[in-house]
Design a protein around this motif. Structure first.
Motif, PDB file in Angstrom:
ATOM      1  N   ALA A 216     -41.405 -85.803  45.376  1.00  0.00           N
ATOM      2  CA  ALA A 216     -40.729 -85.031  44.406  1.00  0.00           C
ATOM      3  C   ALA A 216     -41.850 -84.797  43.098  1.00  0.00           C
ATOM      4  CB  ALA A 216     -39.563 -84.335  44.551  1.00  0.00           C
ATOM      5  N   ILE A 217     -41.157 -86.755  42.865  1.00  0.00           N
ATOM      6  CA  ILE A 217     -41.548 -87.318  41.141  1.00  0.00           C
ATOM      7  C   ILE A 217     -43.055 -86.749  41.579  1.00  0.00           C
ATOM      8  CG2 ILE A 217     -41.448 -89.285  39.971  1.00  0.00           C
ATOM      9  CD1 ILE A 217     -38.581 -90.180  41.238  1.00  0.00           C
ATOM     10  N   GLU A 218     -44.313 -87.336  42.372  1.00  0.00           N
ATOM     11  CA  GLU A 218     -45.317 -87.669  42.726  1.00  0.00           C
ATOM     12  C   GLU A 218     -45.532 -86.894  42.974  1.00  0.00           C
ATOM     13  OE1 GLU A 218     -45.976 -91.725  44.957  1.00  0.00           O
ATOM     14  OE2 GLU A 218     -45.777 -90.668  45.715  1.00  0.00           O
ATOM     15  N   ASN A 219     -45.671 -85.282  43.337  1.00  0.00           N
ATOM     16  CA  ASN A 219     -46.322 -83.518  43.302  1.00  0.00           C
ATOM     17  C   ASN A 219     -46.082 -82.698  42.432  1.00  0.00           C
ATOM     18  OD1 ASN A 219     -47.644 -84.818  45.875  1.00  0.00           O
ATOM     19  ND2 ASN A 219     -46.342 -85.404  46.674  1.00  0.00           N
ATOM     20  N   GLY A 220     -43.949 -83.078  41.483  1.00  0.00           N
ATOM     21  CA  GLY A 220     -44.071 -82.136  41.389  1.00  0.00           C
ATOM     22  C   GLY A 220     -43.646 -82.006  39.909  1.00  0.00           C
ATOM     23  N   HIS A 221     -42.924 -80.972  38.977  1.00  0.00           N
ATOM     24  CA  HIS A 221     -42.883 -81.285  37.217  1.00  0.00           C
ATOM     25  C   HIS A 221     -41.423 -81.341  37.520  1.00  0.00           C
ATOM     26  CE1 HIS A 221     -47.103 -81.415  37.272  1.00  0.00           C
ATOM     27  NE2 HIS A 221     -47.576 -79.576  38.365  1.00  0.00           N
ATOM     28  N   PHE A 222     -40.184 -82.194  36.238  1.00  0.00           N
ATOM     29  CA  PHE A 222     -38.881 -82.155  36.473  1.00  0.00           C
ATOM     30  C   PHE A 222     -38.221 -80.586  35.988  1.00  0.00           C
ATOM     31  CE2 PHE A 222     -39.595 -87.403  35.225  1.00  0.00           C
ATOM     32  CZ  PHE A 222     -39.341 -86.990  37.072  1.00  0.00           C
ATOM     33  N   ASP A 223     -39.620 -80.030  34.976  1.00  0.00           N
ATOM     34  CA  ASP A 223     -39.400 -78.709  34.003  1.00  0.00           C
ATOM     35  C   ASP A 223     -39.017 -77.634  35.573  1.00  0.00           C
ATOM     36  OD1 ASP A 223     -37.928 -80.133  32.083  1.00  0.00           O
ATOM     37  OD2 ASP A 223     -39.579 -80.033  31.449  1.00  0.00           O
ATOM     38  N   ASP A 224     -39.980 -77.343  36.333  1.00  0.00           N
ATOM     39  CA  ASP A 224     -40.088 -76.785  36.690  1.00  0.00           C
ATOM     40  C   ASP A 224     -38.605 -75.983  37.574  1.00  0.00           C
ATOM     41  OD1 ASP A 224     -42.701 -76.680  36.606  1.00  0.00           O
ATOM     42  OD2 ASP A 224     -43.047 -76.998  39.058  1.00  0.00           O
ATOM     43  N   THR A 225     -38.701 -74.481  37.996  1.00  0.00           N
ATOM     44  CA  THR A 225     -37.093 -74.240  38.285  1.00  0.00           C
ATOM     45  C   THR A 225     -37.494 -73.625  40.211  1.00  0.00           C
ATOM     46  OG1 THR A 225     -36.725 -73.168  35.937  1.00  0.00           O
ATOM     47  CG2 THR A 225     -35.784 -72.221  38.571  1.00  0.00           C
ATOM     48  N   VAL A 226     -37.263 -74.155  40.869  1.00  0.00           N
ATOM     49  CA  VAL A 226     -36.853 -74.454  42.036  1.00  0.00           C
ATOM     50  C   VAL A 226     -35.558 -72.523  42.924  1.00  0.00           C
ATOM     51  CG1 VAL A 226     -36.162 -74.944  44.482  1.00  0.00           C
ATOM     52  CG2 VAL A 226     -36.983 -76.178  42.823  1.00  0.00           C
ATOM     53  N   THR A 227     -36.204 -72.483  43.377  1.00  0.00           N
ATOM     54  CA  THR A 227     -35.231 -70.611  43.985  1.00  0.00           C
ATOM     55  C   THR A 227     -35.269 -70.974  45.324  1.00  0.00           C
ATOM     56  OG1 THR A 227     -36.217 -69.434  42.470  1.00  0.00           O
ATOM     57  CG2 THR A 227     -34.589 -68.315  44.428  1.00  0.00           C
ATOM     58  N   ILE A 228     -33.273 -71.714  45.479  1.00  0.00           N
ATOM     59  CA  ILE A 228     -33.198 -71.598  46.756  1.00  0.00           C
ATOM     60  C   ILE A 228     -33.464 -70.970  47.676  1.00  0.00           C
ATOM     61  CG2 ILE A 228     -30.920 -73.021  48.175  1.00  0.00           C
ATOM     62  CD1 ILE A 228     -32.474 -74.686  45.040  1.00  0.00           C
ATOM     63  N   SER A 229     -33.945 -71.339  49.068  1.00  0.00           N
ATOM     64  CA  SER A 229     -33.870 -70.636  50.278  1.00  0.00           C
ATOM     65  C   SER A 229     -32.597 -69.759  51.113  1.00  0.00           C
ATOM     66  CB  SER A 229     -35.419 -70.827  50.417  1.00  0.00           C
ATOM     67  OG  SER A 229     -35.191 -71.795  51.407  1.00  0.00           O
ATOM     68  N   SER A 230     -33.466 -69.609  52.313  1.00  0.00           N
ATOM     69  CA  SER A 230     -32.419 -68.671  52.889  1.00  0.00           C
ATOM     70  C   SER A 230     -32.335 -69.968  53.733  1.00  0.00           C
ATOM     71  CB  SER A 230     -32.156 -67.814  53.508  1.00  0.00           C
ATOM     72  OG  SER A 230     -34.165 -67.538  54.247  1.00  0.00           O
ATOM     73  N   THR A 231     -33.198 -71.409  53.659  1.00  0.00           N
ATOM     74  CA  THR A 231     -32.781 -72.356  54.619  1.00  0.00           C
ATOM     75  C   THR A 231     -31.424 -73.023  54.498  1.00  0.00           C
ATOM     76  OG1 THR A 231     -34.995 -72.223  54.777  1.00  0.00           O
ATOM     77  CG2 THR A 231     -33.548 -74.540  55.321  1.00  0.00           C
ATOM     78  N   MET A 232     -30.778 -72.378  52.991  1.00  0.00           N
ATOM     79  CA  MET A 232     -29.467 -73.493  53.195  1.00  0.00           C
ATOM     80  C   MET A 232     -28.760 -72.801  54.127  1.00  0.00           C
ATOM     81  SD  MET A 232     -30.654 -75.334  50.996  1.00  0.00           S
ATOM     82  CE  MET A 232     -32.183 -75.699  50.385  1.00  0.00           C
ATOM     83  N   LEU A 233     -28.948 -71.464  54.784  1.00  0.00           N
ATOM     84  CA  LEU A 233     -27.448 -71.248  55.405  1.00  0.00           C
ATOM     85  C   LEU A 233     -27.835 -71.347  57.388  1.00  0.00           C
ATOM     86  CD1 LEU A 233     -28.215 -67.755  54.592  1.00  0.00           C
ATOM     87  CD2 LEU A 233     -26.816 -69.046  53.635  1.00  0.00           C
ATOM     88  N   ASN A 234     -28.913 -72.405  57.453  1.00  0.00           N
ATOM     89  CA  ASN A 234     -29.235 -72.891  58.505  1.00  0.00           C
ATOM     90  C   ASN A 234     -28.465 -74.221  58.489  1.00  0.00           C
ATOM     91  OD1 ASN A 234     -30.839 -73.874  61.111  1.00  0.00           O
ATOM     92  ND2 ASN A 234     -32.431 -74.027  60.107  1.00  0.00           N
ATOM     93  N   SER A 235     -27.216 -74.042  59.759  1.00  0.00           N
ATOM     94  CA  SER A 235     -26.711 -74.813  60.152  1.00  0.00           C
ATOM     95  C   SER A 235     -26.679 -75.696  60.755  1.00  0.00           C
ATOM     96  CB  SER A 235     -25.266 -74.914  60.417  1.00  0.00           C
ATOM     97  OG  SER A 235     -25.343 -73.996  61.808  1.00  0.00           O
ATOM     98  N   LYS A 236     -28.448 -76.154  61.402  1.00  0.00           N
ATOM     99  CA  LYS A 236     -28.788 -76.699  61.438  1.00  0.00           C
ATOM    100  C   LYS A 236     -29.778 -77.878  61.104  1.00  0.00           C
ATOM    101  CE  LYS A 236     -29.152 -74.534  66.500  1.00  0.00           C
ATOM    102  NZ  LYS A 236     -29.544 -74.457  67.835  1.00  0.00           N
ATOM    103  N   LEU A 237     -29.651 -77.701  60.132  1.00  0.00           N
ATOM    104  CA  LEU A 237     -30.772 -78.711  59.436  1.00  0.00           C
ATOM    105  C   LEU A 237     -29.756 -78.652  58.438  1.00  0.00           C
ATOM    106  CD1 LEU A 237     -34.035 -79.254  58.592  1.00  0.00           C
ATOM    107  CD2 LEU A 237     -33.885 -77.200  57.023  1.00  0.00           C
ATOM    108  N   VAL A 238     -28.662 -78.320  57.900  1.00  0.00           N
ATOM    109  CA  VAL A 238     -28.562 -77.941  55.949  1.00  0.00           C
ATOM    110  C   VAL A 238     -26.945 -78.516  56.880  1.00  0.00           C
ATOM    111  CG1 VAL A 238     -27.961 -77.562  54.173  1.00  0.00           C
ATOM    112  CG2 VAL A 238     -30.354 -76.518  54.729  1.00  0.00           C
ATOM    113  N   TYR A 239     -26.323 -79.552  56.779  1.00  0.00           N
ATOM    114  CA  TYR A 239     -24.734 -79.559  56.522  1.00  0.00           C
ATOM    115  C   TYR A 239     -24.593 -80.826  56.463  1.00  0.00           C
ATOM    116  CZ  TYR A 239     -26.154 -82.637  61.408  1.00  0.00           C
ATOM    117  OH  TYR A 239     -27.126 -83.256  61.430  1.00  0.00           O
ATOM    118  N   GLY A 240     -23.116 -81.411  56.475  1.00  0.00           N
ATOM    119  CA  GLY A 240     -22.769 -83.076  55.953  1.00  0.00           C
ATOM    120  C   GLY A 240     -22.649 -82.716  54.224  1.00  0.00           C
ATOM    121  N   THR A 241     -23.232 -83.941  53.944  1.00  0.00           N
ATOM    122  CA  THR A 241     -22.721 -84.011  52.078  1.00  0.00           C
ATOM    123  C   THR A 241     -24.046 -82.550  51.990  1.00  0.00           C
ATOM    124  OG1 THR A 241     -22.439 -86.296  52.200  1.00  0.00           O
ATOM    125  CG2 THR A 241     -23.294 -85.582  50.452  1.00  0.00           C
ATOM    126  N   GLN A 242     -23.581 -81.916  50.817  1.00  0.00           N
ATOM    127  CA  GLN A 242     -23.890 -81.461  49.959  1.00  0.00           C
ATOM    128  C   GLN A 242     -23.554 -80.681  48.773  1.00  0.00           C
ATOM    129  OE1 GLN A 242     -24.181 -77.579  52.813  1.00  0.00           O
ATOM    130  NE2 GLN A 242     -22.954 -77.788  53.860  1.00  0.00           N
TER     131      GLN A 242
END
Length: 419
Positions: free
Chosen positions: A70-96
């Motif tokens: 992310a540091i090598e390929n991104g820009h710190f001030d870019d705004t990221v719009t969170i996607s519906s992937t956050m609702l995928n309980s098989k990919l996103v769980y645990g510490t959040q």
């Protein structure tokens, strides 16, 4: 309530632990983790290892690679719009940090959440930001691991949550951490103890607290990342700097909180039982090339170190120089990297440094040309036609003049005969 819990965690980390004392640091440390590795950052040499090539689950130390990309390929001030992937309980769980679809955060804040709070949802958000989708980002992770030399590592997700084929080794993880920490921006993030991030929602975590307990209690420790899953158990990658030397340690699959005392024992061993020597100082000439018949020295702009165990002979290093150009150079600028030197201990790769030109050589000047040699063929042809045209006119005028003179003489003779 989540915010208050985070603050209490910060206070706990600050006041509840104290540095251990060691009876003997001359012998290699007896760590209780399944795998361990200690590397000198300057030389790249190994100081300690335990099952260095055993494939083990890295847990959230995976996020070292996620953040580096992310540091090598991104820009710190870019705004990221969170996607519906956050609702995928098989990919996103645990510490959040409980990201929700449509929420907007900067790349900088997502990095703090990933590296300090170890938030799995923030890691996935960064993956989608850089790779457009998680699978493509994972491909980038594996590609970067190969470039670093972590050839046994295989990532399956950006967070480190347990998956069967998501594995690394203590040696590979040390290589990844060394490259990551040599990025000054990455180093700044992982040495940060706390950082507030901007959230547009209420009752969500905003204070990111670094979970690395050593960072809070040992002034020599300056990063990097913790990890835990039931499969991986306790994992820790840590950096410590003392007396101008930096060490990076890795412990994987440790049964409990002794991972911190074991890491400090590793650092103590590395700092007290080894020293660094400069083999080649910055500015040393390691090779030379010829550009337009002029010799050009190739130098290094940073030192080459060797790490020596006390009371033992200094290891021998091999230096292998390779060109960065497939064709001979016709010019070169001072400071231009034209080759590289690979530093080897036997056949083990330790480091690669650029070799830069010591002076500027301009392109070879063209041979000076005479007046006629400098004229173009079409110009010469056109000029020749003009000259020939003038010559024809002049010749015609001369012929006319001769004819008139002959006629005048003939008339004079005829007139004289009549008289």
């Amino acid at each position: 309530m989540k915010f208050i819990t985070t603050v209490l965690l910060a206070l706990y980390l600050l006041f509840s632990v104290s540095p251990p004392a060691y009876a003997d640091n001359t012998a290699p440390p007896d760590i209780r983790g399944e795998g361990g590795y200690l590397i000198d950052v300057q030389s790249g040499q190994t100081l300690f290892q335990k099952n260095p090539d055993e494939l083990l689950a890295p847990a959230s130390t995976t996020k070292i690679m996620t953040a580096l990309l992310a540091i090598e390929n991104g820009h710190f001030d870019d705004t990221v719009t969170i996607s519906s992937t956050m609702l995928n309980s098989k990919l996103v769980y645990g510490t959040q940090i409980y990201l929700e679809p449509g929420e907007k955060l900067t790349v900088r804040d997502l990095l703090y959440a990933t590296l300090l709070n170890s938030a799995n949802d923030a890691a996935v958000a960064l993956a989608e930001y850089v790779g457009k989708d998680v699978d493509s980002f994972v491909d980038l992770m594996n590609q970067r691991a190969q470039e670093i030399g972590a050839t046994k590592t295989h990532f399956v997700n950006p967070s480190g949550l347990t998956e069967k084929e998501h594995l690394t080794t203590p040696h590979d993880l040390a290589l990844i951490a060394r490259v990551a920490y040599q990025n000054p921006t990455f180093a700044q993030f992982v040495r940060t103890k706390t950082q507030a991030i901007s959230r547009s929602k209420d009752d969500v975590p905003v204070l990111m607290v670094n979970e690395n307990k050593l960072l809070w209690r040992d002034s020599t420790v300056d990063g990097i990342k913790t990890g835990y899953t039931s499969e991986a158990q306790n994992c820790l990658v840590a950096s410590a700097t003392k007396d101008g030397r930096q060490l990076i340690g890795v412990i994987l699959k440790s049964p409990g909180k002794e991972i911190y005392t074991d890491m400090q024992a590793m650092f103590d061993y590395g700092f007290t039982q080894y020293k660094n020597n400069v083999v080649k100082p910055a500015g040393s000439v390691l090779s030379s090339i010829t550009v337009n018949n002029e010799p050009v020295d190739l130098t290094i702009d940073s030192p080459i170190y060797v790490t020596q165990k006390l009371n033992e002979d200094q290891p021998l290093l091999n230096l292998r120089v390779t060109s960065l150009n497939t064709e001979p150079l016709t010019s070169v600028e001072k400071g231009q990297a034209v080759a590289q030197v690979e530093v080897l201990e036997g056949e083990k790769h330790l480091n690669t440094l650029p070799l830069i030109a010591s002076k500027t050589v301009l392109p070879k000047a063209e041979e000076p040309k005479g007046f006629f040699a400098s004229l173009s063929l079409p110009w010469m042809a056109g000029t020749l036609l003009v000259i020939l045209g003038f010559a024809a006119v002049i010749d015609k005028q001369r012929n006319r003049a001769r004819y008139l003179r002959r006629r005048a003489r003939r008339l004079r003779r005829e007139n004289s005969k009549k008289l």
